[in-house]
Structure formats: structure tokens, C-alpha cells
Design a protein around this motif. Structure first.
Motif, PDB file in Angstrom:
ATOM      1  N   GLN A 123       0.827  -1.203   0.000  1.00 43.41           N
ATOM      2  CA  GLN A 123       0.000   0.000   0.000  1.00 43.41           C
ATOM      3  C   GLN A 123       0.862   1.255   0.000  1.00 43.41           C
ATOM      4  O   GLN A 123       0.549   2.246  -0.666  1.00 43.41           O
ATOM      5  CB  GLN A 123      -0.935  -0.010   1.213  1.00 43.41           C
ATOM      6  CG  GLN A 123      -2.025  -1.060   1.159  1.00 43.41           C
ATOM      7  CD  GLN A 123      -2.885  -1.090   2.402  1.00 43.41           C
ATOM      8  OE1 GLN A 123      -2.971  -0.105   3.142  1.00 43.41           O
ATOM      9  NE2 GLN A 123      -3.535  -2.220   2.652  1.00 43.41           N
ATOM     10  N   LYS A 126       2.085   1.870  -3.456  1.00 43.82           N
ATOM     11  CA  LYS A 126       1.043   2.460  -4.302  1.00 43.82           C
ATOM     12  C   LYS A 126       0.826   3.931  -3.972  1.00 43.82           C
ATOM     13  O   LYS A 126       0.652   4.759  -4.874  1.00 43.82           O
ATOM     14  CB  LYS A 126      -0.255   1.662  -4.144  1.00 43.82           C
ATOM     15  CG  LYS A 126      -0.215   0.305  -4.843  1.00 43.82           C
ATOM     16  CD  LYS A 126      -1.547  -0.408  -4.821  1.00 43.82           C
ATOM     17  CE  LYS A 126      -1.772  -1.116  -3.510  1.00 43.82           C
ATOM     18  NZ  LYS A 126      -2.965  -1.997  -3.527  1.00 43.82           N
ATOM     19  N   ASN A 129       3.366   5.951  -5.515  1.00 43.37           N
ATOM     20  CA  ASN A 129       3.377   5.769  -6.971  1.00 43.37           C
ATOM     21  C   ASN A 129       4.668   5.095  -7.447  1.00 43.37           C
ATOM     22  O   ASN A 129       5.244   5.477  -8.476  1.00 43.37           O
ATOM     23  CB  ASN A 129       3.173   7.109  -7.689  1.00 43.37           C
ATOM     24  CG  ASN A 129       2.728   6.925  -9.128  1.00 43.37           C
ATOM     25  OD1 ASN A 129       2.056   5.942  -9.467  1.00 43.37           O
ATOM     26  ND2 ASN A 129       3.114   7.859  -9.989  1.00 43.37           N
ATOM     27  N   ASN A 131       6.113   1.908  -8.996  1.00 43.17           N
ATOM     28  CA  ASN A 131       5.686   0.734  -9.747  1.00 43.17           C
ATOM     29  C   ASN A 131       6.909  -0.083 -10.160  1.00 43.17           C
ATOM     30  O   ASN A 131       7.585   0.253 -11.145  1.00 43.17           O
ATOM     31  CB  ASN A 131       4.886   1.151 -10.985  1.00 43.17           C
ATOM     32  CG  ASN A 131       3.629   1.905 -10.619  1.00 43.17           C
ATOM     33  OD1 ASN A 131       2.834   1.433  -9.811  1.00 43.17           O
ATOM     34  ND2 ASN A 131       3.451   3.084 -11.190  1.00 43.17           N
ATOM     35  N   PHE A 361       0.336  -4.038  -9.468  1.00 43.47           N
ATOM     36  CA  PHE A 361       0.983  -2.817  -9.968  1.00 43.47           C
ATOM     37  C   PHE A 361       2.449  -3.002 -10.343  1.00 43.47           C
ATOM     38  O   PHE A 361       3.186  -2.025 -10.505  1.00 43.47           O
ATOM     39  CB  PHE A 361       0.842  -1.680  -8.940  1.00 43.47           C
ATOM     40  CG  PHE A 361       1.473  -1.952  -7.603  1.00 43.47           C
ATOM     41  CD1 PHE A 361       2.754  -1.526  -7.319  1.00 43.47           C
ATOM     42  CD2 PHE A 361       0.765  -2.632  -6.616  1.00 43.47           C
ATOM     43  CE1 PHE A 361       3.329  -1.774  -6.095  1.00 43.47           C
ATOM     44  CE2 PHE A 361       1.344  -2.883  -5.381  1.00 43.47           C
ATOM     45  CZ  PHE A 361       2.629  -2.450  -5.119  1.00 43.47           C
TER      46      PHE A 361
END
Length: 403
Positions: A123, A126, A129, A131, A361
């Protein structure tokens, strides 16, 4: 950890999650490149008190005898964590800087679904951001025993993993004194329900990773097996039947269901009014937890038995990383460098790992550590060879040096 790996703690950024899970960030030369993630978990399953005496050495001793390290976690999964940290520390001693940024993610609760460890870490990724281009976690290994017809080591790299669900079944029938039993008690009905579920299996599926494994290994096997694998449209049922003869290959083509907890009764002369059991199921890609529940209900076919799906640790089967992905090809090349004459193949991981939280992701998630013929994980006499640990350190060094 800080005493053993001082450079890693001094030079890499470190964050803690829920006290016991850690993320280390090693900044690379080219920060425009998407990072890689190396994973391991620090927790282990317990040792049953009754089984302690059956261990060759005390289960948490970490005894090193000749070429073997004995103890709970030697295979699953402290060896991976140690190998990652050893590789990093040695490379820092040589003032090495990787081309791209690496994150090391060490969870503390993988054995209980990773909800407070890897889940929280993912989390955070994510939210930031981040990836990853590639995530590597435990899973596949090197085998020289199960693929006897191949006659050389086979390194299986998991490109996907099965799902996970617990299904509870319960029976409530008034009990009473054990001197006057009814024709059927709650335990009787529960036992029959368990047997009915275990008598049959859910429909088989040959998933893409398993199909690739069959094709890779068939090339090295007998003419008959080559023909069967090359003509699955005709020999599929025969191939599946052969895989069903072994518990590990059976788990590659079936969603499995096995009772792991059974509870009933409080006293020897009291017939219990309630009897409960929990089935653990590992779900194939192409099937769902709802399919599992429906299978259990239909197999039992008894309205007195309540069937309920647990949701707290539910994970559906994962998507798969294609075996032609550059990350798979990178691991294949590295493995061939450290294991002479090895055959590298994709396969389906029949367990569940922390890396599943990164699949939504990340471009690629693979599961592999180059230990060979690991013994005793989750059981008695868990152990790993010193040569295996050394090979793992060399493996992670090559991953870190990859350009």
C-alpha cells in the motif's frame, strides 16, 4: 541485523512498518529506471511441542553440522533474507552502486497472510506511486529428484501462484449423555461430510505455467512422453492422470481441499451438540473461491451441514508473468551461470507468498531461490546446505549487478 550488516543499515534508507516489517532502499545510478524489489519474510511457522523430540537438532538452534544448517526458517524463509543482506553487505564493502534502485522488503507475518507486513508495504508503494519493473520473492527452487527422467537439475521459476481460501463447515445436532447416543451425532455427520469432500477433486486445469513446465521437461524425456505433451488435444486426460499420482504435481492441476482443523466436544462422556471443521483450499487460476464453496456444498449434499467461506485471508488465484518477459529471461540467464547444465522452466506456485500483494501494480512478479532439494519446510528437520546458502548469495549478487 544492524550488528551483522552495519553497512547496509548505514548506507541504505530504512523504514519500518508495524514495528517488525522493514523496507530498505538502495538508490541506483539511474533513478529514471523503474526499481526492482527483492523480498523475503522474517517470520516462521511454529514447531509443535510434541514434534520437538523428533528433530535431529533443537528446532531453533541454527546448528551448523558439516554442510547443513538445521532449524526452523532455514528454508522458509530466513535463508532468502540472509542471502539478500549478505550479498548487499559484500557489495557495499566494495563500494558498489547498482544501475537501478533496489528495494528490499522483509515482511514479518507472511505465514499468517501478510496482512500487517507485505500488504501494508505494498500500500505504501502504491501511495508513493512506485511501480516496480520486477519483484522477486521465494517460491521456485532447483530440483534433482522429482524430474528423474530429465537427468539434470531443473530450476522452476514460478510465474504465478494459486489462490487461498478457508472454508468452514459446521453441524449442529442436540447432544446428550454418551451412554444414550442417537443413531447420528454432530460428529458422525461432520465426518461423513469431510469424507465426501475428500473423495473427489475439483475439475483439473492445465494453466499456462504448468503447460510450459510440461513442454520444457518433455523435451528431455522419453519419446512416448514427448508425443503425449505435444498432442495435448488427444492425450490431455492421460497427462493429467499421470500428474495426479504425485501429491505435488496433482496440486499443479487441481484446486486442492484438505481439512486442517476439526473441533468438537468438551468432555469424554458428553456428546457434543456442535462439530466444526475448516478446509484449506489452494485455488487454481481459472477457478474462484466461489467455485470452491459450491463444490463443497454439492459434494456434501446435506442440509444439516452449514458451509461458509472465510474472507479474512481470502486471496484469489494470481495473474501470471509471461515466461518470455525480460525479467524471466534475466533470471534464467543468471541461474544458468551458477548451476551447471540446468534446465530452467516456468511453473505454478502451489503455495502463497507475500509477493501477491505486488502483482496488481508491478510489470513482473517471479518466485525463485536457487536452493536445491530443500528439506523439511513446515515440518521436522528443516534444513539447508551451506553450499545452497552460498549459491543464493552469489545469485542475489548477480541480480543486484544486472544492467
Amino acid at each position: 541485523m544492524e550488528r551483522t550488516y552495519p553497512l547496509m543499515h548505514a548506507k541504505l534508507e530504512k523504514q519500518s512498518f508495524n514495528e517488525f516489517s522493514y523496507v530498505f532502499k538502495w538508490n541506483g545510478k539511474d533513478t529514471s529506471m523503474a526499481p526492482y524489489v527483492l523480498m523475503a519474510h522474517l517470520d516462521v511457522v511454529p514447531v509443535e511441542a510434541i514434534a520437538e523430540s523428533k528433530w535431529t537438532y533443537p528446532s531453533f538452534s541454527g546448528k551448523i553440522e558439516k554442510d547443513t544448517i538445521w532449524g526452523r526458517g532455514a528454508v522458509d524463509d530466513k535463508s532468502s533474507a540472509i542471502a539478500i543482506m549478505e550479498a548487499t553487505e559484500q557489495m557495499l564493502e566494495n563500494n558498489f552502486t547498482p544501475e537501478r534502485t533496489f528495494y528490499f522488503c522483509f515482511g514479518h507475518d507472511e505465514e499468517i497472510a501478510g496482512k500487517r507486513g507485505a500488504n501494508i508495504i505494498s500500500q505504501w508503494f502504491k501511495e508513493k506511486n512506485i511501480n516496480p519493473a520486477f519483484v522477486l520473492d521465494e517460491g521456485g527452487m532447483i530440483d534433482t529428484e522429482k524430474f528423474k527422467d530429465v537427468q539434470r537439475p531443473v530450476a522452476v521459476i514460478a510465474t504465478g501462484e494459486k489462490g487461498f481460501v478457508n472454508v468452514d463447515i459446521s453441524v449442529a445436532i442436540p447432544g446428550g449423555h454418551s451412554s444414550q447416543p442417537e443413531k447420528e451425532t454432530a460428529i458422525d455427520v461432520l465426518n461423513k461430510a469431510i469424507v465426501r469432500v475428500r473423495e473427489k477433486q475439483m475439475p483439473p486445469i492445465i494453466s499456462p505455467p504448468v503447460k510450459s513446465l510440461l513442454e520444457k521437461t518433455a523435451a528431455e524425456q522419453s519419446f512416448v512422453k514427448k508425443i503425449a505433451i505435444a498432442n495435448m488435444w488427444l492425450f490431455k486426460n492421460l497427462v493429467i492422470k499421470g500428474m495426479e499420482e504425485n501429491k505435488q504435481t496433482n496440486a499443479m492441476v487441481h484446486t486442492t481441499l484438505v481439512p486442517t482443523i476439526v473441533k468438537a466436544g468438551i468432555k469424554d462422556n458428553v456428546i457434543p451438540s456442535i462439530a466444526n471443521a475448516t478446509f484449506n483450499s489452494r485455488i487454481l487460476p481459472g477457478q474462484t473461491s466461489d467455485d470452491v464453496v459450491n463444490f463443497v456444498k454439492n459434494a456434501i449434499n446435506d442440509e444439516r451441514v452449514t458451509v461458509k467461506k472465510q474472507t479474512i485471508s481470502l486471496m484469489e488465484a494470481s495473474s501470471s508473468t509471461p515466461s518470455n518477459h525480460p525479467s524471466f529471461q534475466m533470471l534464467e540467464s543468471i541461474t544458468q551461470k551458477i548451476v551447471p547444465n540446468v534446465l530452467v522452466s516456468p511453473y505454478l506456485l502451489i503455495g502463497a507468498t507475500d509477493s501477491r500483494y505486488f502483482r496488481p501494480f508491478s510489470d513482473a512478479v517471479l518466485n525463485f531461490t536457487p536452493m536445491q532439494n530443500a528439506k523439511g519446510f513446515h515440518g521436522i528437520d528443516e534444513r539447508i546446505g551451506v553450499t545452497d546458502l552460498s549459491r543464493m548469495i552469489s545469485f542475489y549478487k548477480l541480480v543486484l549487478a544486472e544492467k
